[in-house]
Design an enzyme around this catalytic site. Structure first.
Site, PDB file in Angstrom:
ATOM      1  N   GLY A   1      -9.974   4.288 -42.224  1.00 57.91           N
ATOM      2  CA  GLY A   1     -10.731   3.653 -44.188  1.00 57.91           C
ATOM      3  C   GLY A   1     -10.560   5.614 -44.610  1.00 57.91           C
TER       4      GLY A   1
ATOM      5  NE  ARG B   1     -10.381   0.562 -41.240  1.00 57.79           N
ATOM      6  CZ  ARG B   1     -10.478   0.403 -42.065  1.00 57.79           C
ATOM      7  NH1 ARG B   1     -11.382  -0.748 -42.648  1.00 57.79           N
ATOM      8  NH2 ARG B   1     -12.312   1.699 -41.291  1.00 57.79           N
TER       9      ARG B   1
ATOM     10  CB  SER C   1     -13.068   9.854 -39.994  1.00 51.23           C
ATOM     11  OG  SER C   1     -14.043   8.726 -39.598  1.00 51.23           O
ATOM     12  CB  ILE C   2     -17.299   8.888 -44.114  1.00 50.55           C
ATOM     13  CG1 ILE C   2     -17.662   7.910 -43.135  1.00 50.55           C
ATOM     14  CG2 ILE C   2     -16.835   9.124 -44.803  1.00 50.55           C
ATOM     15  CD1 ILE C   2     -18.407   7.084 -43.943  1.00 50.55           C
ATOM     16  CG  ASP C   3     -17.032   6.557 -39.204  1.00 55.25           C
ATOM     17  OD1 ASP C   3     -17.742   6.751 -40.613  1.00 55.25           O
ATOM     18  OD2 ASP C   3     -16.228   6.169 -39.223  1.00 55.25           O
TER      19      ASP C   3
ATOM     20  N   GLY D   1     -20.904   5.167 -40.337  1.00 60.95           N
ATOM     21  CA  GLY D   1     -20.734   5.576 -38.972  1.00 60.95           C
ATOM     22  C   GLY D   1     -20.267   4.801 -38.201  1.00 60.95           C
TER      23      GLY D   1
ATOM     24  CD  GLN E   1     -23.469   5.605 -46.010  1.00 60.19           C
ATOM     25  OE1 GLN E   1     -23.321   5.702 -45.138  1.00 60.19           O
ATOM     26  NE2 GLN E   1     -23.238   3.955 -46.774  1.00 60.19           N
ATOM     27  NE  ARG E   2     -14.119   4.696 -46.608  1.00 56.92           N
ATOM     28  CZ  ARG E   2     -14.204   2.996 -46.297  1.00 56.92           C
ATOM     29  NH1 ARG E   2     -14.351   3.118 -44.695  1.00 56.92           N
ATOM     30  NH2 ARG E   2     -13.304   2.270 -46.447  1.00 56.92           N
TER      31      ARG E   2
HETATM   32  O1  F6P Z   1     -15.092   4.723 -41.022  1.00 58.65           O
HETATM   33  C1  F6P Z   1     -14.720   4.461 -42.052  1.00 58.65           C
HETATM   34  C2  F6P Z   1     -15.873   3.451 -42.197  1.00 58.65           C
HETATM   35  O2  F6P Z   1     -16.316   3.847 -42.470  1.00 58.65           O
HETATM   36  C3  F6P Z   1     -17.116   3.556 -41.067  1.00 58.65           C
HETATM   37  O3  F6P Z   1     -18.474   3.739 -41.269  1.00 58.65           O
HETATM   38  C4  F6P Z   1     -17.732   1.631 -41.524  1.00 58.65           C
HETATM   39  O4  F6P Z   1     -18.425   1.082 -40.627  1.00 58.65           O
HETATM   40  C5  F6P Z   1     -16.121   1.418 -41.762  1.00 58.65           C
HETATM   41  O5  F6P Z   1     -15.186   2.258 -42.368  1.00 58.65           O
HETATM   42  C6  F6P Z   1     -16.226   0.117 -43.170  1.00 58.65           C
HETATM   43  O6  F6P Z   1     -14.576  -0.247 -43.341  1.00 58.65           O
HETATM   44  P1  F6P Z   1     -14.491  -1.281 -44.760  1.00 58.65           P
HETATM   45  O7  F6P Z   1     -14.601  -0.044 -45.447  1.00 58.65           O
HETATM   46  O8  F6P Z   1     -13.360  -1.360 -44.336  1.00 58.65           O
HETATM   47  O9  F6P Z   1     -15.444  -2.346 -44.820  1.00 58.65           O
END
Ligand code: F6P
Length: 366
Positions: free
Chosen positions: A11, A74, A150-152, A195, A286-287
């Site tokens: 991510g 991914r 990673s934002i987590d 997260g 959030q990201r």
């Molecule tokens: O690992 C970062 C993250 O944003 C997590 O907080 C979240 O569970 C996941 O990735 C979401 O993934 P995607 O963008 O593939 O939906």
């Protein structure tokens, strides 16, 4: 001249571009050639135009850009040996034997596997006639350094992952916005934050916004969480609070590992507390967006250290991950950090929550 590859994987996270910028410019400063591998491990497997030499000016302005400008993916193919064989061939064809990878623990583990297999992969490429012995001769070892993007904030052995504080800042801004409308109507809001299986974003957001209650995976509430939450919310209301904010980590569970969802929490607040309740899932706001100052600084300092670490690496040194501990940039053996990170997940799966918490705390001990 050594050639250093840089890629982002998993991510995206705010600060990844600043990390790539730092790696590119530090590589050039140290007399190396710098290569970006586009689209994460996909680019490594596919090669061709996805591996591109980077010059000083190519990363101009990247400190303030959100996401990752070299792309990420991914990639399933790289998880299998045939995919890694293609990756090894593409690196040799580009003369690259040093890699900086910015991603989460899964991406960094993939890099370590790649490094361990490297001599075997090269042998197979020669045996199958894909490359000649002369071609592989200068590239006997692959050196790998990880940056945790990673934002987590879910990686052990580092106080902060690249992107976590930007995301936390964004969550706080969003909760502040919600606060004013919640206050106006005297409503309750259940806010779901990201997260994955880590509660850091939820917990820190709850602390930073003065939320009434928070659900995180590492410390599930007692079995009668409905009572616990209603008691606290009721007390706050009695004290004159006109708004109720409950933050739910997306990985929130109860002590039996059943998922606690925002809908369940809303149900309880409505039925038991008679509160007009709304759910807000913050999602990818959030990201995305630009990195906060802390993440720009963190990724720049770590990118510099990553290149230094690569240039000092020997075949004997392990793969390292660059971390920050007590405000100092430092390095740790990558697989040790991954092992400790995964141990948290195992402890949660075994319902050993005290252990989960103490393992997260272990990051700060020593
Ligand atoms: O690992 C970062 C993250 O944003 C997590 O907080 C979240 O569970 C996941 O990735 C979401 O993934 P995607 O963008 O593939 O939906």
């Amino acid at each position: 001249r050594r050639r250093i590859g840089v890629m982002t994987s998993g991510g995206d996270a705010p600060g990844m571009n600043a990390a790539v910028r730092a790696v590119v410019r530090m590589s050039i400063t140290r007399g190396c050639d710098s290569y970006a591998i586009y689209e994460g491990y996909d680019g490594l497997v596919k090669g061709g135009k996805l591996i591109k030499q980077m010059y000083w000016g190519d990363v101009r302005g990247w400190l303030s850009e959100g996401g990752t400008l070299i792309g990420t993916a991914r990639c399933l193919e790289f998880r299998q040996r045939p995919g890694r064989l293609k990756g090894a061939k593409n690196l040799i064809l580009n003369g690259i034997d040093a890699l900086v990878i910015c991603g989460g623990d899964g991406s960094l583990t993939g890099a370590d596997v790649f490094r361990t297999e490297w001599p075997g992969l090269l042998k197979e490429l020669v045996d199958t006639g894909e490359l000649t012995a002369e071609q592989i001769e200068p590239y006997k070892h692959l050196n790998v350094v990880g940056l945790v993007g990673s934002i987590d904030n879910d990686m052990s052995m580092t106080d902060a992952t690249i992107g976590a504080y930007s995301s936390l800042t964004r969550i706080c801004q969003a909760v502040d916005f919600i606060d004013s409308t919640a206050y106006s109507h005297s409503r309750a809001f259940v806010i779901e934050v990201m997260g994955r299986n880590c509660g850091w974003l939820a917990l820190m957001a709850a602390i930073s916004t003065g939320a009434d209650f928070v659900f995180i995976p590492e410390k599930p509430p007692s079995q009668n969480w409905e009572d616990e939450m209603c008691d606290i919310v009721g007390e706050h209301r009695k004290l004159g609070k006109r708004k109720t904010i409950v933050i739910v980590a997306e990985g929130a569970i109860d002590r039996e590992l059943n998922k606690i969802t925002p809908a369940m929490v809303r149900g309880v607040l409505e039925k038991r507390m008679c509160l007009d309740t709304r759910i807000t899932t913050l999602g990818h706001v959030q990201r995305g967006g630009s990195a906060c100052a802390y993440d720009r600084m963190l990724s720049t300092l770590q990118g510099v250290r990553a290149v230094e670490t690569l240039l000092a690496a020997t075949p004997e040194t392990p793969s390292y991950v660059i971390s920050i501990r007590e405000n100092k940039i430092t390095k740790r053996p990558l697989m040790e950090a991954v092992k400790l990170t995964q141990a948290v997940g195992v402890a949660i799966a075994e319902k050993d929550f005290d252990k989960a918490i103490s393992l997260r705390d272990a990051e700060f001990a020593e």
